[in-house]
Design a protein around this motif. Sequence first.
Motif, mmCIF file in Angstrom:
data_model
loop_
_atom_site.group_PDB
_atom_site.id
_atom_site.type_symbol
_atom_site.label_atom_id
_atom_site.label_comp_id
_atom_site.label_asym_id
_atom_site.label_seq_id
_atom_site.Cartn_x
_atom_site.Cartn_y
_atom_site.Cartn_z
ATOM 1 N N TYR A 188 8.658 0.550 -10.686
ATOM 2 C CA TYR A 188 7.953 0.384 -9.429
ATOM 3 C C TYR A 188 7.625 -1.099 -9.254
ATOM 4 N N GLN A 190 4.994 -3.799 -7.057
ATOM 5 C CA GLN A 190 3.783 -3.913 -6.249
ATOM 6 C C GLN A 190 3.654 -5.336 -5.750
ATOM 7 N N GLU A 235 -0.615 -4.680 -1.769
ATOM 8 C CA GLU A 235 0.057 -3.460 -1.309
ATOM 9 C C GLU A 235 0.079 -2.396 -2.404
ATOM 10 N N GLY A 236 0.556 -1.219 -2.034
ATOM 11 C CA GLY A 236 0.742 -0.144 -2.997
ATOM 12 C C GLY A 236 2.047 -0.294 -3.745
ATOM 13 N N LEU A 237 2.332 0.673 -4.603
ATOM 14 C CA LEU A 237 3.563 0.622 -5.383
ATOM 15 C C LEU A 237 4.727 1.172 -4.577
ATOM 16 N N LEU A 285 8.706 2.519 -5.127
ATOM 17 C CA LEU A 285 9.720 2.885 -6.104
ATOM 18 C C LEU A 285 10.906 1.945 -5.966
#
Lengths: 115, 114
Positions: free
Chosen positions: A36, A38, A42-44, A46
Amino acid sequence: GNSVTQMEGPVTLSEEAFLTINCTYTATGYPSLFWYVQYPGEGLQLLLKATKADDKGSNKGFEATYRKETTSFHLEKGSVQVSDSAVYFCALSGQGGTSYDKVIFGPGTSLSVIP
Amino acid sequence: NAGVMQNPRHLVRRRGQEARLRCSPVKGHSHVYWYRQLPEEGLKFMVYLQKENIIDESGMPKERFSAEFPKEGPSILRIQQVVRGDSAAYFCASSPPSSPQTQYFGPGTRLLVL
């Protein structure tokens, strides 16, 4: 129990350099493996995955091969860009198939690419 | 297609107040996960829910934390009587029934406890 180990960061590279981020895991059975990414604030997301031994996951120039014999899933990219600066997390989950198991994350490796 | 939505993106609370974090999964996803990321650390699993059921809460602190995923509406992570140590980024992820281990993450809620 299951666990993931990553090389410690931060990693600083010049643009167009070759990238390797090492990841090894400990697990029972045959887990699925993930990378992943990041980006700051921000979020992770894939990045890529592999679900069985010798599978190669690839995306956006990044690659990783599921090596059961060395229990590794190293992330590589031939030529990094400034926009690749982010934190990269190696992760594993479960036994494969549809059986649930929580995703176990490594501690993350921070990458900074300088022009 | 909308991804995982979380709100608020930032939340400030004083010690002793309650924090409610919301997560709307990807449409069609029936599995929701909550993770906590402390500063300079990786993500730690907290809880896994399916509609109206808590499947695995082994990562949830025993007190003050609760989670739900009702039949209608978003999943809620609730933290009662917050303390400074609860300050972290809380991420929600969802996955489809056909591939429960491939998780899609929301942008996170950054909780700051003063």
